[in-house]
Scaffold this active site. Structure first.
Site, PDB file in Angstrom:
ATOM      1  N   HIS A 311       0.802  -1.242   0.000  1.00 31.25           N
ATOM      2  CA  HIS A 311       0.000   0.000   0.000  1.00 31.25           C
ATOM      3  C   HIS A 311       0.819   1.268   0.000  1.00 31.25           C
ATOM      4  O   HIS A 311       0.250   2.358   0.014  1.00 31.25           O
ATOM      5  CB  HIS A 311      -0.897   0.055   1.241  1.00 31.25           C
ATOM      6  CG  HIS A 311      -1.963  -0.976   1.264  1.00 31.25           C
ATOM      7  ND1 HIS A 311      -3.232  -0.738   0.774  1.00 31.25           N
ATOM      8  CD2 HIS A 311      -1.972  -2.243   1.719  1.00 31.25           C
ATOM      9  CE1 HIS A 311      -3.968  -1.816   0.937  1.00 31.25           C
ATOM     10  NE2 HIS A 311      -3.230  -2.759   1.507  1.00 31.25           N
ATOM     11  N   LYS A 491      -8.186  13.725   5.159  1.00 25.72           N
ATOM     12  CA  LYS A 491      -7.358  12.514   5.096  1.00 25.72           C
ATOM     13  C   LYS A 491      -6.377  12.597   6.257  1.00 25.72           C
ATOM     14  O   LYS A 491      -6.252  13.643   6.884  1.00 25.72           O
ATOM     15  CB  LYS A 491      -6.608  12.433   3.768  1.00 25.72           C
ATOM     16  CG  LYS A 491      -5.928  13.745   3.359  1.00 25.72           C
ATOM     17  CD  LYS A 491      -5.340  13.694   1.966  1.00 25.72           C
ATOM     18  CE  LYS A 491      -6.320  13.838   0.830  1.00 25.72           C
ATOM     19  NZ  LYS A 491      -6.600  12.601   0.132  1.00 25.72           N
ATOM     20  N   ARG A 492      -5.645  11.518   6.532  1.00 26.05           N
ATOM     21  CA  ARG A 492      -4.641  11.615   7.582  1.00 26.05           C
ATOM     22  C   ARG A 492      -3.674  12.757   7.296  1.00 26.05           C
ATOM     23  O   ARG A 492      -3.414  13.085   6.138  1.00 26.05           O
ATOM     24  CB  ARG A 492      -3.854  10.294   7.698  1.00 26.05           C
ATOM     25  CG  ARG A 492      -4.578   9.210   8.450  1.00 26.05           C
ATOM     26  CD  ARG A 492      -5.040   9.651   9.833  1.00 26.05           C
ATOM     27  NE  ARG A 492      -3.936   9.867  10.750  1.00 26.05           N
ATOM     28  CZ  ARG A 492      -3.407   8.937  11.535  1.00 26.05           C
ATOM     29  NH1 ARG A 492      -3.898   7.708  11.538  1.00 26.05           N
ATOM     30  NH2 ARG A 492      -2.416   9.215  12.336  1.00 26.05           N
ATOM     31  N   LYS A 497       1.044  14.173   1.878  1.00 21.64           N
ATOM     32  CA  LYS A 497      -0.297  14.521   1.394  1.00 21.64           C
ATOM     33  C   LYS A 497      -0.437  16.032   1.200  1.00 21.64           C
ATOM     34  O   LYS A 497      -1.363  16.510   0.569  1.00 21.64           O
ATOM     35  CB  LYS A 497      -1.354  14.010   2.366  1.00 21.64           C
ATOM     36  CG  LYS A 497      -1.406  12.477   2.456  1.00 21.64           C
ATOM     37  CD  LYS A 497      -2.443  12.013   3.475  1.00 21.64           C
ATOM     38  CE  LYS A 497      -2.420  10.515   3.711  1.00 21.64           C
ATOM     39  NZ  LYS A 497      -3.030   9.714   2.619  1.00 21.64           N
ATOM     40  N   THR A 601      -8.255   6.906  -1.648  1.00 19.53           N
ATOM     41  CA  THR A 601      -9.619   6.412  -1.870  1.00 19.53           C
ATOM     42  C   THR A 601     -10.643   7.501  -1.600  1.00 19.53           C
ATOM     43  O   THR A 601     -11.757   7.441  -2.102  1.00 19.53           O
ATOM     44  CB  THR A 601      -9.927   5.184  -0.982  1.00 19.53           C
ATOM     45  OG1 THR A 601      -9.395   5.427   0.323  1.00 19.53           O
ATOM     46  CG2 THR A 601      -9.303   3.927  -1.562  1.00 19.53           C
ATOM     47  N   LYS A 605     -14.380   8.734  -3.382  1.00 20.59           N
ATOM     48  CA  LYS A 605     -15.615   9.060  -2.648  1.00 20.59           C
ATOM     49  C   LYS A 605     -16.119  10.443  -3.046  1.00 20.59           C
ATOM     50  O   LYS A 605     -17.313  10.650  -3.267  1.00 20.59           O
ATOM     51  CB  LYS A 605     -15.360   9.000  -1.134  1.00 20.59           C
ATOM     52  CG  LYS A 605     -15.051   7.591  -0.641  1.00 20.59           C
ATOM     53  CD  LYS A 605     -14.450   7.549   0.767  1.00 20.59           C
ATOM     54  CE  LYS A 605     -13.806   6.189   1.003  1.00 20.59           C
ATOM     55  NZ  LYS A 605     -12.863   6.178   2.130  1.00 20.59           N
TER      56      LYS A 605
HETATM   57  O1  73E Z   1      -2.708   5.729  -0.810  1.00 20.63           O
HETATM   58  C1  73E Z   1      -3.258   5.069   0.310  1.00 20.63           C
HETATM   59  C2  73E Z   1      -4.131   3.920  -0.159  1.00 20.63           C
HETATM   60  O2  73E Z   1      -5.247   4.409  -0.862  1.00 20.63           O
HETATM   61  C3  73E Z   1      -2.148   4.534   1.195  1.00 20.63           C
HETATM   62  O3  73E Z   1      -1.383   5.610   1.691  1.00 20.63           O
HETATM   63  C4  73E Z   1      -2.747   3.751   2.363  1.00 20.63           C
HETATM   64  O4  73E Z   1      -3.518   2.674   1.820  1.00 20.63           O
HETATM   65  C5  73E Z   1      -4.612   3.108   1.031  1.00 20.63           C
HETATM   66  C6  73E Z   1      -5.380   1.878   0.600  1.00 20.63           C
HETATM   67  O5  73E Z   1      -4.658   1.143  -0.324  1.00 20.63           O
HETATM   68  C7  73E Z   1      -1.696   3.226   3.268  1.00 20.63           C
HETATM   69  N1  73E Z   1      -1.768   3.139   4.610  1.00 20.63           N
HETATM   70  C8  73E Z   1      -0.634   2.597   5.019  1.00 20.63           C
HETATM   71  N2  73E Z   1       0.126   2.368   3.993  1.00 20.63           N
HETATM   72  N3  73E Z   1      -0.526   2.763   2.888  1.00 20.63           N
HETATM   73  C9  73E Z   1      -0.275   2.292   6.388  1.00 20.63           C
HETATM   74  C10 73E Z   1       1.017   1.900   6.698  1.00 20.63           C
HETATM   75  C11 73E Z   1       1.355   1.617   7.993  1.00 20.63           C
HETATM   76  C12 73E Z   1       0.420   1.708   8.989  1.00 20.63           C
HETATM   77  C13 73E Z   1      -0.874   2.095   8.685  1.00 20.63           C
HETATM   78  C14 73E Z   1      -1.216   2.383   7.392  1.00 20.63           C
END
Ligand code: 73E
Length: 755
Positions: A311, A491-492, A497, A601, A605
């Site tokens: 991710h 978003k976070r 970001k 995502t 939305k």
């Molecule tokens: O771009 C997003 C993505 O849409 C990405 O940053 C997020 O996952 C979403 C779903 O695919 C994400 N979260 C984390 N890594 N990628 C993450 C990593 C460590 C701890 C918690 C979350």
């Protein structure tokens, strides 16, 4: 089919029930209705293992999916009660941080809806993601006890218990289940494990609890504070506890369904959601060994069963644990991980692909890639970056394993539930088929030339803005003007970001407003709305929040500027807030530094709810742009190739941009102006100022001018209401591709083969 009447679930007239009594009655009704629908069954089952399931509130979602929403609402209304009041009463289970956890929740909804036998597997955190509050313009965190005393829970206690051994400590677990209702279909389940010795009394506050008493605190928090070693080791304990339970559950269930374990891959597909569940690989090999299967065969079985989703390419998010941590937490895995390491070493020389590096750190993603059969990214650009750069040495070895699965969202929650006005308008035109066959939304396209329909769309948005304004006033006492442009970034909070880019734009806008003559003032006010939590130990992210709130106060105090600009930060942004906010948005800010946002995502939305994207060519924005065409999206900024090349050269110097662009310099320096210092804390504001000027690791400055110019165009185009609504309509029509039903169908076809 049974007629479900709420009255029969309450032991007094509905009109006389307390909210708690009504809620408990609704819970029982929903659980019975789900049980009557039944559960998706089949020989082969998906085990979607994830540290996060950001499921959000479930009451309305379940009622909609079970087809009971209208009926229950009517029954409540007859008794003078309001379903909205109970929606408000329900606590949100915030069992995730952001996109990754919410994706897992959307995926389960889609699996259930598509009739795929699937179990989510994770942890039953007692406290979800921290609650955020603002005081003196700063973020404070407190524990989020989402399970209310006296309240029935969506979690059903099951008789399933497992033993998990941590070296010299052995604990037992209990499995809880939450029904995942599919839309007009059978159900799946989310299985959450808790440790039986858990003890909430060890919590003093989120940061300050006794991390060494593992048996008591293992499942108390999602992501315990990991700024010290005890916190990091606790994370490893959580991960092992999660996967050991998952592996035991899965083997038990597969044997029950007829597996002899040699054929495990015909009975189970495991999806490893990011690296947090990686230890399921050695754990399965270990358990298969205990059941008499030799190492080499076990490795092959596990490889055939497991698949891994990546991710993120952010280096700091790629987990890498000291082998000594694993030695303490799960010593029984160490010889297996060493054997896996030896196996890889025997075949490949490249240091990059080794399981254990020279400092005795275990690279979790490397285990996943070698010992699973599928590696997927979450948007086309992201997968390409994995293949071409981030994971290129692996792609060379295993080109056949790599594949893309562009993320998606469930339209049941992100339109049917949260945007009833748009749902009604759309369904009135094209019927209900789009709710399970999302590409039918394209049938709306011809209406782009129908001014009456566009006016209706405008009316829906206006109503949503009013509803949101009322919610925000009730939520935190902030008043916003529904006639203004709602420019939203939620978003976070993370530097990649780039909330700071939006912040700098707002400062510049404020500074410009002060210089304008009366006849040059803009027609529409802009309300810049942020929603974001910063990780508790992420200093600069918290400084950005501080600066945003301070700027909001500076502008509010200015009698002229406040007529044209407002900056708002939503307190405790979560799924519930998102459901209020997204349907009200005009502009969707997706402004990450190109190459850094794997997918995103919320971009999907917002699009589905008729907001227009202002974004960089990053993550899934690229695919949105391809689908809607350049007239219906605003893109700006350096491309991912340019960004990657600049990082490689290592010659980025923010000062050179600051020195060339007076307006940028003025905006940056405003952070530490007297006006800001009067509202805020010099330490935080100076730190942010210096960080941007001297480091700006996520390259805000190079994109600043283009961002401002593009945003000016967006605001200009907003004035032509009909043209704007035409863009919105195209976005809604083209959003079908981003249904998680499509994503899940692709996982099924390419990776899981459950049917
Ligand atoms: O771009 C997003 C993505 O849409 C990405 O940053 C997020 O996952 C979403 C779903 O695919 C994400 N979260 C984390 N890594 N990628 C993450 C990593 C460590 C701890 C918690 C979350």
């Amino acid at each position: 089919m049974t007629e479900f009447s709420l009255a029969s679930y309450a032991n007094k007239p509905l009109a006389e029930c307390t909210e708690l009594e009504l809620f408990n009655a609704l819970l029982s009704l929903t659980k019975d209705a789900a049980a009557e629908k039944g559960y998706n069954q089949g020989k082969k089952r998906l085990y979607y293992i994830s540290a996060e399931f950001l499921i959000g509130k479930l009451l309305s979602n379940n009622l909609i999916n079970l087809g009971l929403y209208d009926q229950v609402r009517a029954e409540l209304a007859e008794a003078g009660r309001d379903l909205a009041e109970l929606e408000e009463f329900e606590n949100e289970p915030s069992l995730g941080n952001g996109g990754l956890g919410r994706l897992a929740a959307c995926f389960l909804d889609s699996c259930a809806t598509l009739g795929l036998p699937a179990s989510g597997v994770g942890l039953a955190y007692h406290c979800g993601l921290f609650r955020q509050s603002f005081d003196k313009n700063k973020q404070y965190e407190s524990p989020d006890y989402w399970l209310r005393w006296g309240q029935e829970s969506w979690m059903r206690r099951t008789p399933k218990h497992y033993t998990v051994n941590f070296g010299n400590l052995s604990v037992t677990s209990t499995m809880y289940q939450i029904d995942v209702t599919g839309y007009h279909s059978q159900c799946d389940t989310l299985n959450l494990f808790d440790v039986d010795t858990v003890d909430e009394r060890v919590i003093k506050n989120r940061i300050n609890f006794d991390k060494s008493q593992v048996a008591k605190n293992l499942t108390l928090f999602l992501y315990p504070d990991d700024s010290d070693e005890a916190g990091r080791i606790l994370r490893v304990y959580q991960e092992y506890f999660m996967v050991s339970n998952a592996a035991q559950l899965m083997l038990d269930e597969c044997v029950e369904r007829g597996s002899n374990l040699h054929d495990l891959a015909d009975y189970a597909a495991v999806q490893i959601n990011d690296t947090h569940p990686t230890m399921v690989i050695p754990e399965l090999i270990r358990l298969l060994g205990e059941r008499g299967i030799g190492f080499d065969e076990a490795v092959q079985i596990v490889r055939d069963t497991c698949a891994y989703t990546n991710h993120t390419i952010l280096a700091e998010a790629l987990e890498c644990w000291p082998l000594s941590f694993i030695e303490r937490v799960a010593p029984q895995l160490v010889p297996i991980i060493q054997q896996l390491d030896a196996f890889v070493r025997g075949q490949y020389e490249d240091d990059f692909v080794q399981v254990i590096d020279q400092w005795q750190n275990v690279h979790m993603a490397n285990i996943d890639i070698h010992f699973s059969h599928s590696v997927n990214g979450v948007a086309a650009l992201h997968t390409k970056i994995l293949e071409d750069s981030e994971l290129a040495p692996f792609y060379k070895i295993y080109p056949e394993k790599f594949n893309n699965k562009t993320n998606g969202i469930t339209f049941r929650r992100w339109m049917v539930e949260c945007n009833p006005g748009l749902n009604k308008l759309v369904s009135g035109k094209i019927g209900e088929g789009w709710k399970t066959d999302a590409e039918q939304l394209e049938q709306l396209l011809p209406l782009a030339d129908d001014p009456a329909f566009l006016a209706q769309l405008d009316q829906v948005k206006r109503t949503n803005k009013q509803t949101f304004a009322a919610w925000l006033a009730a939520h935190q006492g902030t008043v916003v003007d529904p006639d203004s442009v709602f420019d939203v970034q939620s978003k976070r909070l993370h530097e990649y970001k780039r909330q700071q880019l939006n912040l700098l734009w707002a400062i510049r806008k404020y500074q410009r407003l002060q210089m304008l003559e009366a006849d040059e003032l803009p027609k529409h006010k802009v309300t810049v709305i942020f929603g974001a939590k910063a990780a508790p130990a992420y200093t600069i992210a918290k400084d950005i929040i501080h600066a945003i709130i301070c700027l909001g106060k500076v502008i509010e105090a200015d009698p002229v500027a406040s007529k044209y600009l407002q900056v708002v930060m939503i307190e405790n942004y979560n799924v519930t807030a998102a459901q209020h906010l997204i349907p009200a948005a005009d502009i969707s800010e997706q402004i990450s530094l190109a190459s850094k946002e794997a997918s995103g995502t919320s971009n999907m939305k917002f699009m589905l709810n008729g907001a227009i994207t202002l974004g960089t060519m990053d993550g899934a924005n690229v695919e949105i742009a391809e689908l809607v065409g350049e007239d219906n999206i605003y893109t700006f900024g350096d491309s991912s190739d340019e960004v990657i090349a600049r990082y490689k050269r290592g010659d980025y110097n923010p000062r050179s941009y600051y020195e060339k662009d007076e307006e940028l310099a003025a905006a940056v320096d405003f952070l530490t102006s007297d006006a800001m210092l009067a509202q805020g804390d010099a330490t935080n504001l100076n730190r942010l100022h210096d960080e941007l000027l001297n480091k700006d690791w996520f390259m805000t400055f190079p994109d600043f001018a283009d961002y401002c110019a593009t945003k000016a165009q967006v605001l200009k185009d907003y004035e032509d209401r009909e043209a704007w609504q035409r863009k919105a309509l195209v976005n809604i029509s083209k959003a079908g591709y981003f249904s998680s039903d499509r994503t899940i169908a692709q996982y099924e076809k390419d990776i899981w083969h459950l049917r």
